[in-house]
Design a protein around this motif. Sequence first.
Motif, PDB file in Angstrom:
ATOM      1  N   ALA A   1       0.814  -1.213   0.000  1.00  0.00           N
ATOM      2  CA  ALA A   1       0.000   0.000   0.000  1.00  0.00           C
ATOM      3  C   ALA A   1       0.848   1.265   0.000  1.00  0.00           C
ATOM      4  CB  ALA A   1      -0.935  -0.007   1.211  1.00  0.00           C
TER       5      ALA A   1
ATOM      6  N   TYR B   1       0.657  -2.722  -9.878  1.00  0.00           N
ATOM      7  CA  TYR B   1       0.466  -2.365  -8.477  1.00  0.00           C
ATOM      8  C   TYR B   1      -0.035  -3.598  -7.748  1.00  0.00           C
ATOM      9  CZ  TYR B   1       0.401   2.453 -10.188  1.00  0.00           C
ATOM     10  OH  TYR B   1       0.714   3.647 -10.779  1.00  0.00           O
ATOM     11  N   VAL B   2       0.670  -4.025  -6.716  1.00  0.00           N
ATOM     12  CA  VAL B   2       0.233  -5.164  -5.928  1.00  0.00           C
ATOM     13  C   VAL B   2      -0.319  -4.641  -4.612  1.00  0.00           C
ATOM     14  CG1 VAL B   2       0.939  -7.316  -4.838  1.00  0.00           C
ATOM     15  CG2 VAL B   2       1.997  -6.620  -6.970  1.00  0.00           C
ATOM     16  N   PRO B   3      -1.626  -4.797  -4.366  1.00  0.00           N
ATOM     17  CA  PRO B   3      -2.192  -4.264  -3.128  1.00  0.00           C
ATOM     18  C   PRO B   3      -1.903  -5.177  -1.955  1.00  0.00           C
ATOM     19  CG  PRO B   3      -3.912  -5.318  -4.403  1.00  0.00           C
ATOM     20  CD  PRO B   3      -2.650  -5.447  -5.208  1.00  0.00           C
ATOM     21  N   GLY B   4      -1.905  -4.608  -0.775  1.00  0.00           N
ATOM     22  CA  GLY B   4      -1.700  -5.404   0.422  1.00  0.00           C
ATOM     23  C   GLY B   4      -0.938  -4.594   1.441  1.00  0.00           C
ATOM     24  N   CYS B   5      -1.034  -5.004   2.692  1.00  0.00           N
ATOM     25  CA  CYS B   5      -0.321  -4.283   3.727  1.00  0.00           C
ATOM     26  C   CYS B   5       0.111  -5.228   4.817  1.00  0.00           C
ATOM     27  CB  CYS B   5      -1.190  -3.153   4.278  1.00  0.00           C
ATOM     28  SG  CYS B   5      -0.296  -2.018   5.353  1.00  0.00           S
TER      29      CYS B   5
END
Lengths: 188, 149, 171
Positions: B94, B121-125
């Motif tokens: 993120a 874009y790779v989403p995640g946190c």
Amino acid sequence: MTPAQVAARVEALLGLAPREAYGTLVVDVPREQWAAAATAVRDDPELGLVLFDVLTAVDEQQDGFDVVLRLWSPAGRHGLVLRARCPRDDARVPSLTGVFAGAAWHERSVAEMFDIGFDGHPGLTPLLLPAGFTGSPLRKDFVLASRAARAWPGTVEPGQSAEQAAASTGRRRTQAPGVPRPGSWPQP
Amino acid sequence: MGPLPEPVRLVLDAGRRYRLSVLDVGLACCAVEFVAASLGDAAVARLAADAPPPGPRTVDVMVVAGTVTDAMAPAVRALWEQLPEPRRVLSFGACSNTGGPYWDSYCVTKGVDQIVPVDVYVPGCPPRPAALLHGLRQLSALTTPDPPA
Amino acid sequence: MTGVPDDEAALAQGLDVLRRAVQPGAAQLPSRSRGVIALLEENCTVCMLCARECPDWCIYIESHQETDPPLAPRGRPRVRNVLDRFAIDFGLCMYCGICVEVCPFDALFWSPEFEHAGADPDDLVHEREQLRAWMWTVPVPPPLDPAAEPPAEVVAARRAEQRAGGGGHPA
């Protein structure tokens, strides 16, 4: 040493009584005695507060700034927090680089974040902030520009669309936490 | 220098069909997930070279993993400028997508796409290690019309 | 020295656990794994709590009001909120789960799906249709711990049963 013993020793040494606060002992030191107090508690064989933990500051707004020093004794396994207050219009305290060499970077960080001066510091250059940064970010009157500039999705009331929410100026709308009040910061 | 002529790009991308040389710009916590993916996942090891590249000149993909602070932004940009064309950027997590939880900070760049062009874009946190694999597969689909599974 | 784990054996064991955890095909994702957030629109009353509590301000909600006829002949017309837009920006989302926890009507659910990378930051903004599609990937809740209290619904159902069958016996 138990907290009571530490408190008694500090009082005997500095003439200032520590209080129990935030789970530790805190002693408020007048600004003029800042370096002397730190040296005294460091060199005292009973207290032995030789480990410099952190030096930071708290913005107390009208009351000025509190410069906070935390020390620890590895031998006695007890700690002490020293606090010096400086007024807002004369925000400077003596530097502790002569007492703890490691305080140099902490004081640089406090200087750039709060704009507090440290008399006797060898070089108060910024430590973490990028070059060209203006302002003192950790002061309480430093506006968090991103929160002020971006529209909070929560201002939309149930049953409203985003345009209606933006247009509504009637009763006071719910504001997000941390957003500065409009009018409290200079508009472009 | 402008964009590469298409025939040149096709030839250079042909070498990326089976193996990507991935440069990890590990700035914060997402770097740990990147390391977990590259060390622990056999499928990632098949797609991306095991060892880190010896320098920027052999890199295919730059993965920005972590918060891009304003102080680090020039360094990330300088790294990107050293990559050979055709270069691609994968934004991992993120913080590098949009600034993430620190979007309102006084010293965070709100997304690495403010300083370099991003392809995936790779989403995640943070994103799972397996999400990195999915992102890399999507990226290799950009280099070739039919990438290996 | 007894009791001190062998470094190499411990490292090998740790790497083994890691490898098993990140195998994509045989992924045994833990229960309550946080991948995406799914929306059950039927439960949503547009109370705006999720949008207001989100620390990243990444939930965008718009709605309008609709009036339903009264239930009884001399009753009031009923007004309800109808969602126009419910979007979550997963590029900003930090997967804290505050929205899922705070929703009083259980309209938001966690789904373990994590493969939704995009070529554009707008691809990471999931609108209502996509959030409903994630609902079909929400797993069955894991069973409660054997020593836990039974769920409130089960307790209430048992009490009602006893009252109906037992005739006045306390639950």
